[in-house]
Design a protein around this motif. Structure first.
Motif, PDB file in Angstrom:
ATOM      1  N   PRO A 110     -13.623   8.279  -0.587  1.00  9.65           N
ATOM      2  CA  PRO A 110     -13.031   6.984  -1.113  1.00  9.65           C
ATOM      3  C   PRO A 110     -11.607   6.712  -0.312  1.00  9.65           C
ATOM      4  O   PRO A 110     -11.456   6.686   0.708  1.00  9.65           O
ATOM      5  N   LEU A 111     -12.865   5.298  -0.331  1.00 13.19           N
ATOM      6  CA  LEU A 111     -11.479   4.043   0.765  1.00 13.19           C
ATOM      7  C   LEU A 111     -10.119   4.619   0.853  1.00 13.19           C
ATOM      8  O   LEU A 111      -9.188   4.118   1.404  1.00 13.19           O
ATOM      9  N   LEU A 112     -10.351   4.528  -0.946  1.00 16.59           N
ATOM     10  CA  LEU A 112      -8.629   5.113  -1.024  1.00 16.59           C
ATOM     11  C   LEU A 112      -7.688   5.806  -0.090  1.00 16.59           C
ATOM     12  O   LEU A 112      -6.388   5.696   0.301  1.00 16.59           O
ATOM     13  N   ASP A 113      -8.634   6.893  -0.357  1.00 19.09           N
ATOM     14  CA  ASP A 113      -7.994   7.751  -0.007  1.00 19.09           C
ATOM     15  C   ASP A 113      -7.493   7.840   2.628  1.00 19.09           C
ATOM     16  O   ASP A 113      -6.863   8.305   2.391  1.00 19.09           O
ATOM     17  N   VAL A 114      -8.659   6.973   2.831  1.00 17.08           N
ATOM     18  CA  VAL A 114      -8.278   6.251   4.107  1.00 17.08           C
ATOM     19  C   VAL A 114      -6.577   5.266   3.548  1.00 17.08           C
ATOM     20  O   VAL A 114      -6.558   5.834   5.252  1.00 17.08           O
ATOM     21  N   ILE A 115      -6.953   4.493   2.624  1.00 15.37           N
ATOM     22  CA  ILE A 115      -5.959   4.013   2.747  1.00 15.37           C
ATOM     23  C   ILE A 115      -4.346   3.695   2.967  1.00 15.37           C
ATOM     24  O   ILE A 115      -3.363   3.995   3.813  1.00 15.37           O
ATOM     25  N   LYS A 116      -4.537   5.528   2.399  1.00 15.73           N
ATOM     26  CA  LYS A 116      -3.323   6.112   1.963  1.00 15.73           C
ATOM     27  C   LYS A 116      -3.056   7.216   3.246  1.00 15.73           C
ATOM     28  O   LYS A 116      -1.649   7.063   3.207  1.00 15.73           O
ATOM     29  N   ILE A 137      -3.757   5.144   6.196  1.00 14.87           N
ATOM     30  CA  ILE A 137      -2.801   4.299   6.660  1.00 14.87           C
ATOM     31  C   ILE A 137      -1.567   3.882   6.122  1.00 14.87           C
ATOM     32  O   ILE A 137      -0.212   3.918   6.857  1.00 14.87           O
ATOM     33  N   GLU A 138      -1.105   3.990   5.166  1.00 13.62           N
ATOM     34  CA  GLU A 138       0.212   3.477   4.401  1.00 13.62           C
ATOM     35  C   GLU A 138       1.213   4.834   5.210  1.00 13.62           C
ATOM     36  O   GLU A 138       2.426   4.275   4.988  1.00 13.62           O
ATOM     37  N   GLU A 154       4.432   3.721   6.799  1.00 15.22           N
ATOM     38  CA  GLU A 154       6.021   3.836   7.043  1.00 15.22           C
ATOM     39  C   GLU A 154       6.994   3.702   7.818  1.00 15.22           C
ATOM     40  O   GLU A 154       7.970   3.827   7.949  1.00 15.22           O
ATOM     41  N   ASP A 155       6.268   4.913   7.931  1.00 15.58           N
ATOM     42  CA  ASP A 155       6.944   5.692   9.689  1.00 15.58           C
ATOM     43  C   ASP A 155       7.413   4.841  10.040  1.00 15.58           C
ATOM     44  O   ASP A 155       8.139   5.042  10.661  1.00 15.58           O
ATOM     45  N   VAL A 156       5.787   4.474  10.729  1.00 11.96           N
ATOM     46  CA  VAL A 156       6.284   2.925  11.961  1.00 11.96           C
ATOM     47  C   VAL A 156       6.877   1.822  11.750  1.00 11.96           C
ATOM     48  O   VAL A 156       7.399   1.484  13.229  1.00 11.96           O
ATOM     49  N   ALA A 192      -4.848  -2.469   3.384  1.00 14.32           N
ATOM     50  CA  ALA A 192      -3.314  -1.558   3.703  1.00 14.32           C
ATOM     51  C   ALA A 192      -2.149  -2.471   4.180  1.00 14.32           C
ATOM     52  O   ALA A 192      -1.158  -2.392   3.287  1.00 14.32           O
ATOM     53  N   PHE A 193      -2.559  -3.618   4.913  1.00 11.11           N
ATOM     54  CA  PHE A 193      -1.583  -4.269   5.287  1.00 11.11           C
ATOM     55  C   PHE A 193      -1.964  -5.705   4.150  1.00 11.11           C
ATOM     56  O   PHE A 193      -1.308  -6.440   5.311  1.00 11.11           O
ATOM     57  N   ARG A 194      -2.146  -5.198   3.270  1.00  9.68           N
ATOM     58  CA  ARG A 194      -2.243  -6.751   2.604  1.00  9.68           C
ATOM     59  C   ARG A 194      -0.825  -7.255   2.290  1.00  9.68           C
ATOM     60  O   ARG A 194       0.119  -6.768   2.049  1.00  9.68           O
ATOM     61  N   PRO A 195      -0.689  -9.387   2.365  1.00 12.04           N
ATOM     62  CA  PRO A 195       0.763  -9.429   1.983  1.00 12.04           C
ATOM     63  C   PRO A 195       1.515  -9.468   0.439  1.00 12.04           C
ATOM     64  O   PRO A 195       1.238 -10.852   0.553  1.00 12.04           O
TER      65      PRO A 195
END
Length: 228
Positions: free
Chosen positions: A90-96, A98-99, A103-105, A132-135
């Motif tokens: 699921p795309l949402l799992d990939v996004i999570k 990255i997010e 958050e750490d970086v 993940a990086f939508r403004p």
């Protein structure tokens, strides 16, 4: 753009994509005092078999660690997604994934795959990064760049997928040797010329991009969003 940033976050689908796409830029950023972190979402080419031996997966991780150390990468993370099967997740799992690491970086500059790559993992990585990086108003605003990967970007279907038309060039004339040193860690994945995934082809592309931008060697990118 590098001089305006303090933290770079490279999100790549597979081990070696980060070096092929922006290895010279990573080395240049580190030399300029930037903190560079890398997220490799997939397990790498060894996982293309249904059950890769643990030793082979470990070898891919070791190669990525060696490449990261060669370039001066501060942090390297792994997503362990199935190679060439990102479309089964699921795309949402990939996004999570990255997010979580973003958050750490807390990056200022994010570099990832071009949207029109033929490789399905590359295109899904791009989409997940852009999401993940939508403004959003409460989010950390970043600049976003897309890189090219030989044997994938140039194979995209004409007129059916977005063409890689770079508008940002990073002069890596002084850092081309570091790019090749990092690629040595992935020598088992390289091929004999004239295969595009060969050391010769990588150098030819760097020289061509350099000629496009008035220097001896360069890496090219598509600018998706700029933060000033």
């Amino acid at each position: 753009m590098l001089s305006n940033s303090q933290k770079m976050f490279v999100v790549a689908a597979h081990p070696d994509d980060e070096v092929l796409g922006c290895g010279g830029t990573i080395a240049k950023a580190v030399a300029a005092g930037m903190e560079v972190s890398v997220l490799l979402l997939g397990e790498g080419p060894t996982s293309r078999q249904d059950s890769s031996p643990v030793s082979e997966r470990t070898h891919a991780t070791d190669s990525a660690q060696i490449a990261a150390q060669t370039l001066g990468v501060a942090n390297i993370y792994y997503g362990a997604l199935p190679d060439n099967k990102f479309d089964t997740v699921p795309l949402l799992d990939v996004i999570k994934i990255i997010e979580k690491h973003a958050e750490d970086v807390q990056p200022d500059l994010v570099i990832t795959h071009h949207s029109g790559d033929l490789n399905v993992d590359h295109s899904i990585t791009h989409r997940a990064v852009m999401t993940a990086f939508r403004p959003l108003p409460e989010s950390n605003q970043v600049s976003l760049l897309g890189f090219e990967v030989l044997s994938s970007t140039e194979y995209a279907t004409p007129n059916a997928m977005p063409t890689f038309v770079p508008n940002i060039y990073v002069n890596i004339s002084k850092f081309l040797s570091e790019k090749f040193s990092a690629l040595e860690a992935y020598r088992s994945e390289m091929r004999a010329f004239p295969h595009p995934r060969s050391f010769e082809a990588v150098e030819h592309l760097a020289r061509l991009r350099g000629a496009h931008s008035g220097c001896n060697a360069a890496e090219a990118f598509v600018l998706y969003r700029a933060r000033f």
